[in-house]
Design a protein around this motif. Sequence first.
Motif, short mmCIF file in Angstrom:
data_model
loop_
_atom_site.label_atom_id
_atom_site.label_comp_id
_atom_site.label_asym_id
_atom_site.label_seq_id
_atom_site.Cartn_x
_atom_site.Cartn_y
_atom_site.Cartn_z
N ALA A 550 0.83 -1.21 0.00
CA ALA A 550 0.00 0.00 0.00
C ALA A 550 0.86 1.26 0.00
O ALA A 550 0.58 2.22 -0.73
N PHE A 551 1.92 1.26 0.80
CA PHE A 551 2.80 2.43 0.80
C PHE A 551 3.50 2.60 -0.54
O PHE A 551 3.76 3.72 -0.99
N THR A 552 3.82 1.48 -1.18
CA THR A 552 4.44 1.55 -2.51
C THR A 552 3.46 2.17 -3.50
O THR A 552 3.85 2.97 -4.36
N ARG A 553 2.19 1.81 -3.35
CA ARG A 553 1.18 2.33 -4.27
C ARG A 553 1.05 3.84 -4.17
O ARG A 553 0.89 4.54 -5.18
N ILE A 554 1.13 4.36 -2.96
CA ILE A 554 1.00 5.82 -2.78
C ILE A 554 2.36 6.51 -2.72
O ILE A 554 2.44 7.70 -2.46
N ARG A 555 3.42 5.75 -2.96
CA ARG A 555 4.79 6.28 -3.05
C ARG A 555 5.20 7.04 -1.79
O ARG A 555 5.79 8.12 -1.86
N ASN A 556 4.90 6.44 -0.66
CA ASN A 556 5.29 7.04 0.62
C ASN A 556 6.62 6.41 1.04
O ASN A 556 6.67 5.38 1.72
N LEU A 557 7.69 7.03 0.59
CA LEU A 557 9.02 6.47 0.84
C LEU A 557 9.36 6.48 2.33
O LEU A 557 10.09 5.61 2.81
N ARG A 558 8.83 7.44 3.02
CA ARG A 558 9.15 7.56 4.45
C ARG A 558 8.66 6.34 5.21
O ARG A 558 9.41 5.73 6.00
N TYR A 559 7.42 5.95 5.00
CA TYR A 559 6.88 4.78 5.69
C TYR A 559 7.47 3.49 5.14
O TYR A 559 7.59 2.49 5.87
N LEU A 560 7.83 3.47 3.85
CA LEU A 560 8.49 2.29 3.31
C LEU A 560 9.82 2.03 4.02
O LEU A 560 10.19 0.89 4.29
N GLU A 561 10.53 3.10 4.32
CA GLU A 561 11.78 2.95 5.06
C GLU A 561 11.51 2.39 6.46
O GLU A 561 12.27 1.56 6.98
N LEU A 562 10.41 2.85 7.08
CA LEU A 562 10.06 2.34 8.41
C LEU A 562 9.76 0.85 8.35
O LEU A 562 10.24 0.07 9.19
N VAL A 563 8.94 0.45 7.37
CA VAL A 563 8.58 -0.97 7.25
C VAL A 563 9.83 -1.81 7.01
O VAL A 563 10.02 -2.87 7.63
N GLN A 564 10.70 -1.32 6.11
CA GLN A 564 11.92 -2.07 5.82
C GLN A 564 12.80 -2.18 7.07
O GLN A 564 13.39 -3.23 7.35
N SER A 565 12.84 -1.10 7.85
CA SER A 565 13.64 -1.12 9.07
C SER A 565 13.10 -2.15 10.07
O SER A 565 13.87 -2.92 10.67
N ILE A 566 11.77 -2.18 10.24
CA ILE A 566 11.19 -3.13 11.19
C ILE A 566 11.41 -4.57 10.72
O ILE A 566 11.74 -5.47 11.51
N GLU A 567 11.27 -4.80 9.41
CA GLU A 567 11.49 -6.15 8.89
C GLU A 567 12.94 -6.59 9.09
O GLU A 567 13.21 -7.75 9.43
N ASP A 568 13.86 -5.67 8.86
CA ASP A 568 15.27 -6.00 9.09
C ASP A 568 15.53 -6.33 10.55
O ASP A 568 16.29 -7.26 10.87
N ARG A 569 14.91 -5.57 11.43
CA ARG A 569 15.09 -5.84 12.86
C ARG A 569 14.47 -7.19 13.25
O ARG A 569 14.99 -7.91 14.10
N GLN A 570 13.36 -7.53 12.64
CA GLN A 570 12.76 -8.84 12.91
C GLN A 570 13.67 -9.97 12.44
O GLN A 570 13.79 -11.00 13.10
N LYS A 571 14.32 -9.77 11.29
CA LYS A 571 15.23 -10.79 10.80
C LYS A 571 16.43 -10.96 11.74
O LYS A 571 16.99 -12.05 11.83
N ARG A 572 16.80 -9.91 12.40
CA ARG A 572 17.92 -10.00 13.35
C ARG A 572 17.49 -10.56 14.70
O ARG A 572 18.30 -10.62 15.63
N GLY A 573 16.21 -10.92 14.83
CA GLY A 573 15.74 -11.56 16.05
C GLY A 573 15.02 -10.63 17.01
O GLY A 573 14.62 -11.04 18.09
#
Length: 1121
Positions: A550-573
């Motif tokens: 959804a964020f990609t659809r509306i081109r909200n780069l700021r929230y995309l960075e947040l989602v990517q950050s949280i996913e990366d942190r989840q991968k790190r445990g």
Amino acid sequence: IYDIAFKPDGTQLLVATGNKIIVYDPTDGTLVQTLRAHKDTVYCLGYSKDGLWAPEQKSVNKHKISNRITCCSWTSDGQYLALGLFSGVISIRSKLGEEKIKIERPGGSLSPVWSLKWNHKDDTNDVLTVCDWGQTLSFYHLNGKQIGKDAKLDYDPCAVQYYDQGKYLVVGGSNKKTCLYSKEGYFLGVISDSSSGWVWCIACKPDSNVVVVGHQDGTITCHLVTFQTVHGLYRDCYAFRQNLTNVVVQRLNSDIKHIDLDEDDGSKLTIKCNDLVKRISVYKDKLAVQLSDRIVIYQHETKDGESKYVPVNKILKKFECNLLVVCSENIILCQESKLSCFSMDGEKQRDWSLEANIRYIKVIGGPSGREGMLLGLKNGQVLQIFVDNPFPIEMLKIKSSIRCLDLSMNRTKLAIICDNSTCHVYDIESKELLFEEVNANSVAWNTQNEDMLCYSGKGHLGIKAAGFPSQQRRMNGFVVGYCGSRIFCLHVHAMRAVDVPQSAPMYQYLDRQMYEEAYQIACLGVTESDWHNLSQKALEDLNFNVAKKAFTRIRNLRYLELVQSIEDRQKRGENKTDLFMGDIHAYRSEFAEAAKYYKKAGHSQKAVDMYTDLRMFELAKEYVETTDPSERKQLMAKQANWAKNTNEPREAAKMYLAAGENLKALDIIGENGWTDMLMDVARKLDKADRESLTKCAYYLKQLQQYAYCAEVFNKMGDRKAHILLQVEIKNWDEAFALVEKHPEFKDDVYVPYAQWLAENDKFEEAQKAFHKAGRISDALHVLEQLTENAVNECRFNDAGYYYWMLSMQCLDIAAERTPKKVEMLKKFKKYQKLAEIYYVYHSIQRYTDEPFTSHLPEALFNIARFLLHCISGSTAPRGVSKVATLYALAKQSRSLGAYKLSRFAYDKLHTLKLPMRFQDLIDLGSVTIRSKPYHDSEDLQPMCYRCSTTNPLLNAQGSSCINCHQPFVYSFSSFEVLPLVEFTLEDGISDEEACRLIDSSSKPPRSDEWKDNDRDAQSLQMDVVEEDPFTARLLTFEGGGDYVPVVVNRVVLRSLSRGDVFIRRWAAPLRFQYFKNLMPEVAVAMCDSCFQMFHADDYELMVLQKQCCPFCRKVSDAHED
């Protein structure tokens, strides 16, 4: 009924019958009035729009016609009139009655023109439609040329009218029928068929679909003409009938939102069939059109960027059917309860006979030649038929007759509309009724979503998603398609593509946290705010997959960075949900909630950092968990930084001071110029904090608060900085006072002082300051520059003075016993000589360049002789002119009687390059001097006081005696030879001892005056010869030999009178120079600075005039007092 006419606004119907005109109300047929304007039968009538034959004519003109007029018609602009004659001739005349065109019909008098009509006013070209009793229908241009061929009629036409704004023709006649034709003359159908006799006249009501027909027996019939909508739809490809003879194909998913079936535009593909179009069917790239006697199959092609439909097959048979369906390789015809399948060539392949009439057919696709169809029967059956299979398959059966049906995208659900206007939705596999919706007359599934459908009925449109309640909105018409967010609706003769945001069903899915389904709905078309809400809701429930899309659809780069950050942190445990929620709320600017989540997750420091970044420092302090003062100071420093950036510098400075950030505080205070605050800080600072004190002093100096700045330097104990401050502000008195206390900083004061003096054109003071500072090279450079400038500017008196100063500077350097001692002594002698030359030449230059001079002729004469002796045998210094010197000498010599010397000077001048201003004077003087005796006056010749030898006026040996070679000593005022003889000391006698011996001399002064004695008498003693040791040593030389100085011993020194001896007390390494005045009665004065000799009277006069020595410019002691 001979003629009928409508009032232009359609409110009255005029009927010509017999000799009367009857007026009816066309809405209900009531009689309004009867007009009796003629005595004979009224054959023709017309309702004028402006009420005049021609506005510019005052009376009606009449024109004779050769034959009987049967009909007439005006063009739409009223400029031309067409007359139909019984002889079969058509006459086109102007509005003035002049005949312009005459058209003779082929039948002649056997084919009288019984009716004609000009085309509608909206057409661009004027076209005349003609009906004659040769049973033909013809068309002509205004210029008389026929359009196309005659259309054959099987009856005698009596009336013709344009219908529906000129799109169609209505023709009636002897066949007792009212027939409809296209405007090109193609037969379309019968409007009325009556037994009331011939159709004698026709009238079409303006802006209406009403046609009124007058019959032979006096009957008037009124007919309402309507056309059935003939169209076909496959996905977004929509084909419809236009003007009964054309087929128009339009893509509904284009930017066209409204399609009028009766109008044309450039975005449509129009197929002209030139025949009545009865049925239309479209499937993929195939288009089938049923005409009156054939079926034409078209195929869509795109060539060279041009899209068009090309006919590929024709079935030349007349079919009677209710429905027409086209497939890839087949044509399906439906007639009541029977289906017939034909190939594209018209060959019948199979028939299906069903139990009830077919109410609805829909092709549901399939392989080419094996397509499947859904059939809705009147008995409620839903059948599936495959083109290649003779056996129908019953899918389900309902109790009521089927009006409409549709299959979902994945073919798992079936929507049925029955005759009681109810929409039933069934699961195809289980035959289970999923839900029902009332007040529905048409239905369509979304072609891009399995669970979305729409239906229409009773002026409303319903949109339903899965089992959720339907969303209603007002809309008239029938739903025929649903693609994405666009609904295709047919209303009367217009197809509309309605964009419907799918917001409501999306929120229905969101309420149940069905994010994947909500995302699928949103992809069909929702607003930007709906996408935002979907993304935020998914993010809040940690559904990162949907949130990211959804964020990609509306081109909200700021929230995309947040989602990517949280996913990366989840991968790190990392799996702290509260921490993730805190980040999400912080991104939403819900800071209070974010801080609560951070604290709940045990990360209060993140709350502190967040509030600090937001400059909410008071809130940040609430989350500071430790009591560490450094952390609180750090927070205060950040608060101060924020105050600085928000234009609150005073508060920022106070906060920095409280946080111990003195340097930052001082920067703010200094930049804003708060002197009082700056001094308060400086006085409170410890003197060991030199960096902060230095910063205070820096800003105080910038603010020109020099006293405060000096106070800070004193507090620091930085004497050098204090002195440099005074130097920088040019406070020299204070700087000198400080240097007296701290002489180690002498160079830091005197050098800048000298530079400042030089910059302010005080070069002499600058030279002295450089010298005092020990910057000898700079002092010499200043003097050399001053000297050069003085010479360039012809200030020779100043040049002499500067050269004298240079010589004394060189002597000072030599006194320091440097390696340059010999060089400096040579320069001393050179500069001494140059100083005398320029000093002397100053008088010559003033004499030659100025009209008046203060010098006596004898002084100028002596000056010229002295200067020539100085420059003879060498190149004259720069700026010194030999011409000017010789010219002055020549003139003064002549005036004083030294004619020989004058002639010599003129002769010398002729050997030089003369300036133009001297040329004539010198030539004249050279001639006139020849008249004078060739000798010099003996009174002018100088005498040597050592050997008493008379010397020539010019001496090749220079300024010395030709006999004893004793150098002459000149008075530097009149330049006469003074009675002084230089003597030297015997070896072994130092200058100090010599001075002491001379000072100790007790020789009484000589007196030739009368003296009193003890016997009361006066006595005078004359010619008493006393032996003088110095006089005895004057003649210790050999004539013609080298110069031998007078050498004295201690005895001689004791015998000398102190008043007769002059001592040039040169500084070391030079020895003193001693001179003896041989004529004490001639008063001689010596400058104690430059050691130049003068006649005492001249020297006193010059000192009185200039208040200083004329040579070295030293102020006399008397003037200083």
